[in-house]
Design a protein around this motif. Structure first.
Motif, short mmCIF file in Angstrom:
data_model
loop_
_atom_site.label_atom_id
_atom_site.label_comp_id
_atom_site.label_asym_id
_atom_site.label_seq_id
_atom_site.Cartn_x
_atom_site.Cartn_y
_atom_site.Cartn_z
N UNK A 214 0.65 -1.22 -0.02
CA UNK A 214 0.06 0.16 0.07
C UNK A 214 1.04 1.22 -0.11
N UNK A 215 1.84 1.19 0.91
CA UNK A 215 2.91 2.37 0.76
C UNK A 215 3.51 2.64 -0.67
N UNK A 216 3.95 1.62 -1.32
CA UNK A 216 4.45 1.71 -2.70
C UNK A 216 3.22 2.40 -3.76
N UNK A 217 2.11 1.94 -3.48
CA UNK A 217 1.21 2.30 -4.42
C UNK A 217 0.91 3.90 -4.41
N UNK A 218 0.76 4.20 -2.71
CA UNK A 218 0.68 5.77 -2.44
C UNK A 218 1.74 6.67 -3.10
N UNK A 219 2.86 5.92 -2.87
CA UNK A 219 4.17 6.85 -3.13
C UNK A 219 4.02 6.94 -4.78
N UNK A 220 3.50 5.81 -5.58
CA UNK A 220 3.62 5.94 -7.06
C UNK A 220 2.69 6.76 -7.40
N UNK A 221 1.46 6.95 -6.60
CA UNK A 221 0.18 7.96 -7.01
C UNK A 221 0.71 9.46 -6.47
N UNK A 222 1.61 9.53 -5.80
CA UNK A 222 1.96 10.61 -5.23
C UNK A 222 0.97 11.13 -4.13
N UNK B 203 -6.54 4.12 4.34
CA UNK B 203 -7.43 5.16 3.52
C UNK B 203 -6.24 6.51 3.30
N UNK B 204 -6.56 7.18 2.22
CA UNK B 204 -5.92 8.38 2.21
C UNK B 204 -6.73 9.54 1.90
N UNK B 205 -6.64 10.74 2.58
CA UNK B 205 -7.40 12.17 2.73
C UNK B 205 -7.36 12.71 1.36
N UNK B 206 -6.53 12.30 0.34
CA UNK B 206 -6.19 13.10 -0.84
C UNK B 206 -7.59 13.91 -1.45
N UNK B 207 -7.53 14.80 -1.93
CA UNK B 207 -8.63 15.47 -2.61
C UNK B 207 -9.37 14.60 -3.68
N UNK B 208 -10.68 14.73 -3.68
CA UNK B 208 -11.52 13.85 -4.45
C UNK B 208 -11.00 14.06 -5.89
N UNK B 209 -10.76 15.15 -6.36
CA UNK B 209 -10.36 15.54 -7.99
C UNK B 209 -9.12 14.88 -8.10
N UNK B 210 -8.26 14.55 -7.31
CA UNK B 210 -7.07 13.79 -7.55
C UNK B 210 -6.93 12.26 -7.80
N UNK B 211 -8.19 11.63 -7.39
CA UNK B 211 -8.50 10.26 -7.40
C UNK B 211 -8.17 9.59 -8.76
N UNK C 260 -6.22 10.67 -11.59
CA UNK C 260 -4.87 10.42 -11.67
C UNK C 260 -4.13 9.58 -10.68
N UNK C 261 -4.73 9.44 -9.41
CA UNK C 261 -3.96 8.48 -8.65
C UNK C 261 -4.28 6.88 -8.96
N UNK C 262 -5.17 6.71 -9.28
CA UNK C 262 -5.61 5.27 -9.71
C UNK C 262 -4.60 4.96 -11.07
#
Length: 224
Positions: A100-108, A143-151, A153-155
């Motif tokens: 999960x940490x690798x995925x989050x780092x990849x997604x920024x 979970x991540x609280x990253x703003x909805x509009x960034x979801x 690009x993240x995935x």
């Protein structure tokens, strides 16, 4: 007649196959290809036709050397009657955390450390049977609280990462009914691990890792 440079295209096709099945298989295959390439260079003095035939035969030989590895890779998917993978609960949770940490780092993006929820459960058979020998499954959520509009690009970034690691994308979307509502489901046949990344009803980005049924090392763990 001048020297003819033989293009060992047939040999390099073997290397292409090796690359397609992954780095671990590519190394021994590449060694065979390199040896065959060197042999092609020793064909000086042969006729043009003989050189071409020799290059093709050497390429076929390289492919033959790689074939057992290729077939072994194709048959690496575990069967239903195969022994369960052995992994300690701590190691399984550590791998899920790392993933999960690798995925989050990849997604920024940043994960909310306080939201981690590791859930160990019994393995349940097709007929609802439960064997009390320590076997377990793990569902690891964060979970991540990253703003909805960034979801979206993240995935997209996470999807590219998982595909590079050999995961199959089973489901994907970035929006629904004109609103951001991401879903990414992926699976890996060789390990039977499942990964999901999705937008929750509360607008958070959920990362979920599920393991197959695992067996703890013998005599080191007791069922919980």
């Amino acid at each position: 007649m001048g020297d003819l440079k033989v293009d060992p295209g047939e040999i390099y096709k073997s290397a292409g196959v090796a690359r397609a099945i992954g780095e671990d298989f590519a190394k021994p295959c590449q060694a065979a290809v390199t040896a065959s390439h060197a042999a092609v260079g020793q064909l000086t003095g042969w006729s043009v036709a003989a050189r071409r035939v020799g290059a093709r035969r050497l390429g076929a030989a390289a492919l033959a050397l790689c074939l057992p590895l290729i077939l072994g890779g194709c048959m690496s998917t575990p069967g239903p009657s195969d022994p369960l993978p052995v992994k300690a609960r701590q190691d399984a949770q550590g791998w899920a955390k790392h993933m999960t940490e690798d995925m989050a780092q990849t997604a920024g993006i940043t994960l909310d450390a306080g939201s981690v929820e590791p859930l160990f459960s019994d393995c349940v058979g097709r007929n609802d049977e439960v064997v009390k020998d320590g076997r377990y499954k793990l569902s690891y959520a964060v979970h991540s609280s990253t703003p909805l509009e960034q979801h979206p690009e993240a995935i997209r970034k996470v999807r590219a990462m998982l595909e590079q690691q050999g995961f199959k994308i089973d489901g994907y979307r970035e929006s629904a009914n004109g609103k951001v509502d991401t879903v990414l489901d992926a699976s890996q046949a060789s390990s039977r691990y499942l990964i999901s990344v999705e937008t929750t009803k509360g607008g958070l980005l959920l990362f979920l890792v599920k393991t197959p049924c695992l067996m703890p090392p013998a005599a080191t763990e007791t069922p919980r």
